[in-house]
Design a protein around this motif. Structure first.
Motif, PDB file in Angstrom:
ATOM      1  N   UNK A   1       0.835  -1.206   0.000  1.00  0.00           N
ATOM      2  CA  UNK A   1       0.000   0.000   0.000  1.00  0.00           C
ATOM      3  C   UNK A   1       0.869   1.255   0.000  1.00  0.00           C
ATOM      4  N   UNK A   2       1.878   1.277   0.862  1.00  0.00           N
ATOM      5  CA  UNK A   2       2.769   2.437   0.908  1.00  0.00           C
ATOM      6  C   UNK A   2       3.479   2.625  -0.424  1.00  0.00           C
ATOM      7  N   UNK A   3       3.895   1.523  -1.035  1.00  0.00           N
ATOM      8  CA  UNK A   3       4.576   1.605  -2.323  1.00  0.00           C
ATOM      9  C   UNK A   3       3.689   2.146  -3.419  1.00  0.00           C
ATOM     10  N   UNK A   4       2.444   1.686  -3.463  1.00  0.00           N
ATOM     11  CA  UNK A   4       1.493   2.173  -4.470  1.00  0.00           C
ATOM     12  C   UNK A   4       1.338   3.687  -4.347  1.00  0.00           C
ATOM     13  N   UNK A   5       1.228   4.170  -3.122  1.00  0.00           N
ATOM     14  CA  UNK A   5       1.083   5.615  -2.909  1.00  0.00           C
ATOM     15  C   UNK A   5       2.329   6.374  -3.338  1.00  0.00           C
ATOM     16  N   UNK A   6       3.497   5.853  -2.983  1.00  0.00           N
ATOM     17  CA  UNK A   6       4.745   6.547  -3.339  1.00  0.00           C
ATOM     18  C   UNK A   6       4.997   6.533  -4.845  1.00  0.00           C
ATOM     19  N   UNK A   7       4.610   5.453  -5.512  1.00  0.00           N
ATOM     20  CA  UNK A   7       4.826   5.382  -6.957  1.00  0.00           C
ATOM     21  C   UNK A   7       3.891   6.315  -7.714  1.00  0.00           C
ATOM     22  N   UNK A   8       2.733   6.599  -7.140  1.00  0.00           N
ATOM     23  CA  UNK A   8       1.752   7.450  -7.825  1.00  0.00           C
ATOM     24  C   UNK A   8       1.892   8.925  -7.440  1.00  0.00           C
ATOM     25  N   UNK A   9       2.097   9.163  -6.139  1.00  0.00           N
ATOM     26  CA  UNK A   9       2.100  10.546  -5.653  1.00  0.00           C
ATOM     27  C   UNK A   9       3.440  11.014  -5.103  1.00  0.00           C
ATOM     28  N   UNK A  10       4.378  10.098  -4.864  1.00  0.00           N
ATOM     29  CA  UNK A  10       5.571  10.449  -4.117  1.00  0.00           C
ATOM     30  C   UNK A  10       6.875  10.264  -4.856  1.00  0.00           C
ATOM     31  N   UNK A  11       7.846   9.679  -4.155  1.00  0.00           N
ATOM     32  CA  UNK A  11       9.221   9.612  -4.643  1.00  0.00           C
ATOM     33  C   UNK A  11       9.399   8.711  -5.857  1.00  0.00           C
ATOM     34  N   UNK A  12       8.432   7.826  -6.137  1.00  0.00           N
ATOM     35  CA  UNK A  12       8.554   6.915  -7.273  1.00  0.00           C
ATOM     36  C   UNK A  12       7.848   7.375  -8.530  1.00  0.00           C
ATOM     37  N   UNK A  13       7.285   8.581  -8.530  1.00  0.00           N
ATOM     38  CA  UNK A  13       6.551   9.069  -9.704  1.00  0.00           C
ATOM     39  C   UNK A  13       7.414   9.010 -10.957  1.00  0.00           C
ATOM     40  N   UNK A  14       6.858   8.418 -12.013  1.00  0.00           N
ATOM     41  CA  UNK A  14       7.486   8.378 -13.339  1.00  0.00           C
ATOM     42  C   UNK A  14       8.801   7.618 -13.366  1.00  0.00           C
ATOM     43  N   UNK A  15       9.071   6.789 -12.341  1.00  0.00           N
ATOM     44  CA  UNK A  15      10.322   6.016 -12.338  1.00  0.00           C
ATOM     45  C   UNK A  15      10.085   4.662 -12.999  1.00  0.00           C
ATOM     46  N   UNK A  16      10.971   4.291 -13.893  1.00  0.00           N
ATOM     47  CA  UNK A  16      10.908   3.007 -14.582  1.00  0.00           C
ATOM     48  C   UNK A  16      11.925   2.051 -13.973  1.00  0.00           C
ATOM     49  N   UNK A  17      11.953   0.837 -14.515  1.00  0.00           N
ATOM     50  CA  UNK A  17      12.888  -0.155 -14.017  1.00  0.00           C
ATOM     51  C   UNK A  17      12.488  -0.661 -12.637  1.00  0.00           C
ATOM     52  N   UNK A  18      13.367  -1.435 -12.000  1.00  0.00           N
ATOM     53  CA  UNK A  18      13.054  -1.952 -10.667  1.00  0.00           C
ATOM     54  C   UNK A  18      13.164  -0.851  -9.606  1.00  0.00           C
ATOM     55  N   UNK A  19      12.125  -0.713  -8.814  1.00  0.00           N
ATOM     56  CA  UNK A  19      12.098   0.213  -7.678  1.00  0.00           C
ATOM     57  C   UNK A  19      11.649  -0.567  -6.456  1.00  0.00           C
ATOM     58  N   UNK A  20      12.333  -0.368  -5.327  1.00  0.00           N
ATOM     59  CA  UNK A  20      11.959  -1.065  -4.095  1.00  0.00           C
ATOM     60  C   UNK A  20      11.703  -0.045  -2.997  1.00  0.00           C
ATOM     61  N   UNK A  21      10.510  -0.092  -2.426  1.00  0.00           N
ATOM     62  CA  UNK A  21      10.210   0.683  -1.233  1.00  0.00           C
ATOM     63  C   UNK A  21      10.384  -0.222  -0.026  1.00  0.00           C
TER      64      UNK A  21
ATOM     65  N   UNK B   1      18.303  -7.975  -6.413  1.00  0.00           N
ATOM     66  CA  UNK B   1      17.315  -7.374  -7.314  1.00  0.00           C
ATOM     67  C   UNK B   1      17.849  -6.242  -8.194  1.00  0.00           C
ATOM     68  N   UNK B   2      19.005  -5.700  -7.890  1.00  0.00           N
ATOM     69  CA  UNK B   2      19.595  -4.608  -8.675  1.00  0.00           C
ATOM     70  C   UNK B   2      18.599  -3.485  -8.983  1.00  0.00           C
ATOM     71  N   UNK B   3      17.955  -2.924  -7.947  1.00  0.00           N
ATOM     72  CA  UNK B   3      16.995  -1.841  -8.202  1.00  0.00           C
ATOM     73  C   UNK B   3      17.713  -0.566  -8.640  1.00  0.00           C
ATOM     74  N   UNK B   4      16.982   0.286  -9.332  1.00  0.00           N
ATOM     75  CA  UNK B   4      17.513   1.598  -9.677  1.00  0.00           C
ATOM     76  C   UNK B   4      17.250   2.614  -8.582  1.00  0.00           C
ATOM     77  N   UNK B   5      16.262   2.319  -7.725  1.00  0.00           N
ATOM     78  CA  UNK B   5      15.882   3.262  -6.672  1.00  0.00           C
ATOM     79  C   UNK B   5      15.402   2.504  -5.443  1.00  0.00           C
ATOM     80  N   UNK B   6      15.905   2.914  -4.272  1.00  0.00           N
ATOM     81  CA  UNK B   6      15.351   2.512  -2.988  1.00  0.00           C
ATOM     82  C   UNK B   6      14.588   3.696  -2.412  1.00  0.00           C
ATOM     83  N   UNK B   7      13.339   3.477  -2.012  1.00  0.00           N
ATOM     84  CA  UNK B   7      12.563   4.486  -1.296  1.00  0.00           C
ATOM     85  C   UNK B   7      12.441   4.018   0.153  1.00  0.00           C
TER      86      UNK B   7
END
Length: 250
Positions: A110-130, A197-203
């Motif tokens: 749930x927190x990840x969905x919110x961050x990807x839509x409204x927060x630090x993950x907006x418009x980020x592609x590739x692997x992202x891990x919150x 996982x070699x993510x491009x971003x950790x939130x």
């Protein structure tokens, strides 16, 4: 559009109506302490107390600190009572809330969905891990914005222990660690996750996200970008409401 979100954690149950257009709380959140033992009935009573505080009568989204399959069945319960396992959470909360429509989702998802839509993950592609650091460590993995649910990476083995037993914010408090000492543990954990996982971003989410300046500068040697969650500790409430809103419109 407003939907109610509730975030069930190992230490507290907090919630508020959420403005889904802004991705923010529409009112100040209300919190009660998580009961101990955190049995289904006692937690459901706490959720009812939070929802009734606002006189809410519409759909409710709830997070749960464990694996949630088919949108309802609880499969793990590391930081709440083991009697949660195999519980039909949607039916439990729906009945306790007088028949209100209920959606249940893993807390970090749930927190990840919110961050990807409204927060630090907006418009980020590739692997992202919150990663949420609290009573335990929750995780949400996204590939090009699509969630891979129920990853629960806080339970990876690190130096012979569940990672969250060493690197959660509860571990910091229980062992009275300095921010620098705790950051070294987090660094070892992030290095392990990065190797897998070699993510491009950790939130970095959870309550510690608002104090990121105290520990992030001490984390070195991680190739991925590391940023604090923009919605901080409200991300779970917002994400739960988002999921409930999606279900209400389906």
């Amino acid at each position: 559009m407003q939907i109610f979100g509730v975030d069930i954690g190992g230490s507290g149950i907090k919630g508020a109506p959420v403005d889904l257009d802004r991705g923010d709380l529409a009112q100040e959140r209300f919190k009660v302490l998580t009961p101990h033992p955190a049995t289904p009935d006692k937690v459901a009573d706490g959720v009812r107390q939070v929802v009734e505080n606002y006189g809410w009568t519409g759909p409710v989204g709830l997070t749960f600190p464990g694996v949630v399959t088919d949108g309802s069945t609880i499969r793990t319960a590391a930081n709440v009572d083991k009697s949660w396992i195999d519980t039909d959470a949607r039916a439990l909360f729906r009945d306790r809330l007088g028949g209100l429509p209920v959606t249940v989702v893993n807390d970090a998802d749930a927190a990840g969905v919110a961050e990807m839509h409204f927060g630090a993950g907006r418009d980020r592609r590739g692997p992202v891990i919150l990663l949420t650091f609290g009573t335990g460590i929750g995780s949400a993995l996204f590939i090009d914005g699509t969630l891979v649910p129920n990853t629960e990476l806080g339970h990876l083995e690190l130096h012979g222990h569940d990672a969250e037993k060493r690197a959660s914010s509860k571990a910091k408090e229980d062992e009275d660690l300095t921010w620098e000492h705790w950051a070294r543990r987090v660094q070892k954990y992030l290095a392990h996750v990065e190797m897998l996982f070699s993510p491009e971003l950790f939130i970095i989410g959870g309550g510690v996200s608002r104090k990121s300046h105290k520990f992030l500068p001490h984390i070195q040697g991680i190739k991925a970008e590391i940023v604090p969650a923009e919605l901080q500790n409200n991300a779970g409430i917002v994400g739960a409401a988002m999921r409930a809103g999606e279900r209400a419109q389906a």
